[in-house]
Design a protein around this motif. Structure first.
Motif, PDB file in Angstrom:
ATOM      1  N   UNK A  95       7.363  23.851  -3.360  1.00 10.22           N
ATOM      2  CA  UNK A  95       5.622  24.401  -3.225  1.00 10.22           C
ATOM      3  C   UNK A  95       5.414  23.490  -1.877  1.00 10.22           C
ATOM      4  N   UNK A  96       3.988  23.723  -1.402  1.00  8.57           N
ATOM      5  CA  UNK A  96       3.618  22.931  -0.155  1.00  8.57           C
ATOM      6  C   UNK A  96       2.624  21.981  -0.050  1.00  8.57           C
ATOM      7  N   UNK A  97       2.561  21.153  -1.445  1.00  5.15           N
ATOM      8  CA  UNK A  97       1.048  20.507  -1.255  1.00  5.15           C
ATOM      9  C   UNK A  97       0.455  20.694  -1.750  1.00  5.15           C
ATOM     10  N   UNK A  98      -0.788  20.696  -2.041  1.00  4.26           N
ATOM     11  CA  UNK A  98      -2.277  21.000  -1.820  1.00  4.26           C
ATOM     12  C   UNK A  98      -2.216  22.541  -1.396  1.00  4.26           C
ATOM     13  N   UNK A  99      -2.495  23.694  -1.995  1.00  8.20           N
ATOM     14  CA  UNK A  99      -2.097  25.281  -1.145  1.00  8.20           C
ATOM     15  C   UNK A  99      -4.117  25.531  -1.173  1.00  8.20           C
ATOM     16  N   UNK A 100      -4.945  25.369  -1.351  1.00  2.69           N
ATOM     17  CA  UNK A 100      -6.856  24.944  -1.720  1.00  2.69           C
ATOM     18  C   UNK A 100      -6.606  23.914  -0.268  1.00  2.69           C
ATOM     19  N   UNK A 101      -7.898  23.784   0.121  1.00  3.02           N
ATOM     20  CA  UNK A 101      -8.275  22.870   0.485  1.00  3.02           C
ATOM     21  C   UNK A 101      -9.501  22.460  -0.228  1.00  3.02           C
ATOM     22  N   UNK A 102     -10.259  22.223   0.046  1.00  4.05           N
ATOM     23  CA  UNK A 102     -11.886  21.168  -1.053  1.00  4.05           C
ATOM     24  C   UNK A 102     -12.801  21.892  -0.103  1.00  4.05           C
ATOM     25  N   UNK A 103     -13.494  22.768  -0.942  1.00  4.45           N
ATOM     26  CA  UNK A 103     -14.650  23.003  -0.256  1.00  4.45           C
ATOM     27  C   UNK A 103     -15.463  21.813  -0.403  1.00  4.45           C
ATOM     28  N   UNK A 134       1.056  -1.328   0.010  1.00  9.28           N
ATOM     29  CA  UNK A 134      -0.152  -0.432   0.255  1.00  9.28           C
ATOM     30  C   UNK A 134       1.053   1.182  -0.246  1.00  9.28           C
ATOM     31  N   UNK A 135       1.641   1.406   0.899  1.00 11.72           N
ATOM     32  CA  UNK A 135       2.429   2.282   0.565  1.00 11.72           C
ATOM     33  C   UNK A 135       3.772   2.662  -0.259  1.00 11.72           C
ATOM     34  N   UNK A 136       3.935   1.338  -1.271  1.00 12.45           N
ATOM     35  CA  UNK A 136       4.719   1.162  -2.393  1.00 12.45           C
ATOM     36  C   UNK A 136       3.335   2.220  -3.583  1.00 12.45           C
ATOM     37  N   UNK A 137       2.484   1.483  -3.629  1.00 13.63           N
ATOM     38  CA  UNK A 137       0.852   2.657  -4.445  1.00 13.63           C
ATOM     39  C   UNK A 137       0.825   3.789  -4.276  1.00 13.63           C
ATOM     40  N   UNK A 138       1.298   3.801  -3.059  1.00 15.51           N
ATOM     41  CA  UNK A 138       1.001   5.891  -2.288  1.00 15.51           C
ATOM     42  C   UNK A 138       2.329   6.625  -2.683  1.00 15.51           C
ATOM     43  N   UNK A 139       3.001   6.043  -2.828  1.00 11.15           N
ATOM     44  CA  UNK A 139       4.484   6.996  -3.091  1.00 11.15           C
ATOM     45  C   UNK A 139       4.454   6.406  -4.890  1.00 11.15           C
ATOM     46  N   UNK A 140       3.882   5.656  -5.467  1.00 11.50           N
ATOM     47  CA  UNK A 140       3.783   5.811  -7.144  1.00 11.50           C
ATOM     48  C   UNK A 140       2.781   6.693  -6.970  1.00 11.50           C
ATOM     49  N   UNK A 141       1.465   6.920  -6.729  1.00  9.62           N
ATOM     50  CA  UNK A 141       0.449   8.177  -7.599  1.00  9.62           C
ATOM     51  C   UNK A 141       1.261   9.329  -6.474  1.00  9.62           C
ATOM     52  N   UNK A 142       1.998   9.160  -5.917  1.00  7.12           N
ATOM     53  CA  UNK A 142       2.455  10.789  -5.527  1.00  7.12           C
ATOM     54  C   UNK A 142       3.541  11.109  -6.629  1.00  7.12           C
ATOM     55  N   UNK A 143       4.403  10.318  -6.230  1.00  7.82           N
ATOM     56  CA  UNK A 143       5.724  10.882  -7.026  1.00  7.82           C
ATOM     57  C   UNK A 143       4.806  10.993  -9.094  1.00  7.82           C
ATOM     58  N   UNK A 144       3.985  10.656  -9.123  1.00  7.63           N
ATOM     59  CA  UNK A 144       3.327  10.510 -10.308  1.00  7.63           C
ATOM     60  C   UNK A 144       2.603  12.208 -10.737  1.00  7.63           C
ATOM     61  N   UNK A 145       2.471  12.500  -9.498  1.00  4.70           N
ATOM     62  CA  UNK A 145       1.578  13.856  -9.857  1.00  4.70           C
ATOM     63  C   UNK A 145       1.491  15.200  -9.154  1.00  4.70           C
ATOM     64  N   UNK A 146       2.568  14.707  -7.941  1.00  8.58           N
ATOM     65  CA  UNK A 146       2.504  15.411  -7.433  1.00  8.58           C
ATOM     66  C   UNK A 146       4.307  16.179  -7.101  1.00  8.58           C
ATOM     67  N   UNK A 147       4.801  17.348  -7.715  1.00  7.00           N
ATOM     68  CA  UNK A 147       5.931  17.260  -7.664  1.00  7.00           C
ATOM     69  C   UNK A 147       6.508  17.244  -6.635  1.00  7.00           C
ATOM     70  N   UNK A 148       8.488  17.181  -6.777  1.00  5.16           N
ATOM     71  CA  UNK A 148       9.301  17.084  -4.898  1.00  5.16           C
ATOM     72  C   UNK A 148       9.349  18.506  -5.220  1.00  5.16           C
ATOM     73  N   UNK A 149       9.369  18.268  -3.913  1.00  2.23           N
ATOM     74  CA  UNK A 149       9.915  19.677  -3.190  1.00  2.23           C
ATOM     75  C   UNK A 149      11.395  20.252  -3.168  1.00  2.23           C
ATOM     76  N   UNK A 150      11.681  18.758  -3.295  1.00  4.60           N
ATOM     77  CA  UNK A 150      13.422  19.179  -3.952  1.00  4.60           C
ATOM     78  C   UNK A 150      14.341  19.845  -5.116  1.00  4.60           C
ATOM     79  N   UNK A 151      13.156  19.634  -6.046  1.00  3.48           N
ATOM     80  CA  UNK A 151      13.004  20.021  -6.927  1.00  3.48           C
ATOM     81  C   UNK A 151      12.075  20.962  -8.063  1.00  3.48           C
ATOM     82  N   UNK A 152      11.076  21.277  -7.226  1.00  2.68           N
ATOM     83  CA  UNK A 152      10.508  22.297  -7.477  1.00  2.68           C
ATOM     84  C   UNK A 152       9.738  22.457  -6.185  1.00  2.68           C
TER      85      UNK A 152
END
Ligand code: EPU
Length: 367
Positions: free
Chosen positions: A264-272, A244-262
């Motif tokens: 960012x602070x993750x989601x900037x807004x909340x889902x309303x 499960x951890x591996x699956x989460x890591x794969x999803x996050x890495x494919x969609x979310x920018x790595x802060x070491x490279x670009x």
């Protein structure tokens, strides 16, 4: 080692505008530096400065610091991993980086295990530690940037799990009185990306440790669509928290920018969250609207979808931008100031409000 009265020298030299040349050894293991760039200490990579900066490696360090005039005369700002903040100006006070370390098992029963983790531990390292021992509960929260002490502040969450689900208690020290306080789960008043530490007790406590109640025979949380799909593509033979951890890591890495490279602070807004009546009106007007029903009858809208529909996914102004793969994330391509990112967030808020009549709320702590 310089003596403590070097303090005066430091302050004197600040008055002479030479502060940046001074840094000195303070208590046995403490260094207080002045005029320090916070760029390495915030995942947005914003180049703001702190008037004073120090690192806490023991609770005794902090208690000694509390007695000092430099501390008493400068407003403290506790910093963890700097992963949920946007610095829009220099910090005219004392930044205290929490570097308290240590993970230990504090209690064990047949199936449950209580793990206490120091506030300065990197969050993902705690998750890995638990997975390696097959203690279940944190695996869906893999790869979230930041440190453990900051995790309760906004009740970090991902892929159907929030830390409130396994949180047991935390220990903290009041930044003025030095009082040690234990907060139970109920005391923290957790909500969606919320806790008392974002409101009533904002900037009032140094969180020294967090204790989680984990399970030796984990229950898997794979209901969240993206995890199920990812596990299918991974061709798993026997499901485990590692997978499960591996699956989460794969999803996050494919969609979310790595802060070491670009930056960012993750989601900037909340889902309303909106009432059902409003949801049905919007759905009639925008049939593809992405929303999730809540137990209280309201609906949670996917803010990323709203922003994308405004044509802002991938939008860039100077070095501040809306990430091209996940519109909920704002990024710093290099030289953006905190104000640039903030102005971009205001533009996003206004555009979404104009098109959908929905008010987004910033999730990131603006300083
Ligand atoms: N979507 C779009 N366009 C986008 C982004 C999202 O259309 O650019 C739609 C998609 O349809 C998708 C839906 O929004 O199905 C939900 O997207 P996603 O699964 O990426 O999750 P999210 O709601 O955008 C939240 C959290 C994330 C967390 C993920 C996964 C908030 C504010 N954010 O994002 O948390 O990782 O769910 O659970 O609740 C964070 O807080 O920093 C963070 C990254």
């Amino acid at each position: 080692m310089l003596e403590k009265n070097t303090n005066n020298l430091l302050l004197k030299n600040i008055q002479n505008n030479k502060a940046s040349q001074w840094g000195f050894i303070y208590f046995q293991a403490m260094i207080i530096s002045s005029n320090i760039s916070l760029k390495p200490y915030n995942t947005f990579g914003i180049d703001a400065f702190a008037k004073f900066f120090t690192t806490i490696r023991s609770i005794e360090n902090f208690q000694e610091l509390l007695q000092d005039d430099l501390y008493k005369n400068n407003e403290p700002l506790i910093l963890g991993g700097g992963s949920n903040m946007l610095l829009t100006k220099n910090v005219n006070g004392l930044v205290i980086k929490n570097e308290l370390k240590g993970i230990e098992i504090v209690k064990e029963t047949g199936n449950d295990i209580w793990v206490k983790c120091a506030g300065g531990e990197v969050w993902h390292e705690l998750v890995e530690w638990c997975i390696a021992k097959n203690f279940g509960g944190l695996e869906n929260l893999s790869l979230i940037p930041g440190c453990t002490g900051a995790s309760p502040m906004q009740n970090i969450g991902a892929y159907g799990v929030e830390i409130k689900d396994t949180f047991y208690e935390l220990e903290a020290i009041h930044v003025v009185t030095g009082e040690k306080v234990t907060f139970s789960k109920r005391d923290c008043e957790f909500g969606y990306r919320e806790s008392v530490f974002k409101h009533r007790y904002k900037n009032q406590f140094l969180i020294t440790s967090v204790t989680f109640q984990l399970s030796k025979s984990p229950v898997f949380h794979i209901e969240y669509g993206a995890i199920k799909q990812e596990l299918e593509t991974m061709n798993i033979k026997e499901l485990s928290i590692q997978e499960i951890s591996q699956a989460v890591i794969r999803i996050r890495s494919s969609k979310l920018p790595d802060p070491k490279k670009i930056g960012n602070a993750g989601s900037f807004f909340k889902n309303p969250e909106i009432p059902a009546t409003r949801f049905h009106e919007l759905k009639a007007e925008f049939p593809n609207l992405v929303a999730f029903p809540l137990e209280n009858g309201n609906y949670k809208l996917a803010a990323g979808w709203l922003i994308e529909q405004c044509g802002l996914k991938g939008y860039r102004k100077g070095d501040a931008g809306v990430h091209k793969l996940q519109a909920l994330v704002l990024v710093n391509y290099g030289q953006a100031s905190g104000q640039d990112v903030y102005d971009l967030s205001s533009h996003v808020l206004k555009t979404v409000k104009d098109k959908f009549g929905v008010e987004l709320e910033r999730e990131v702590n603006i300083l």
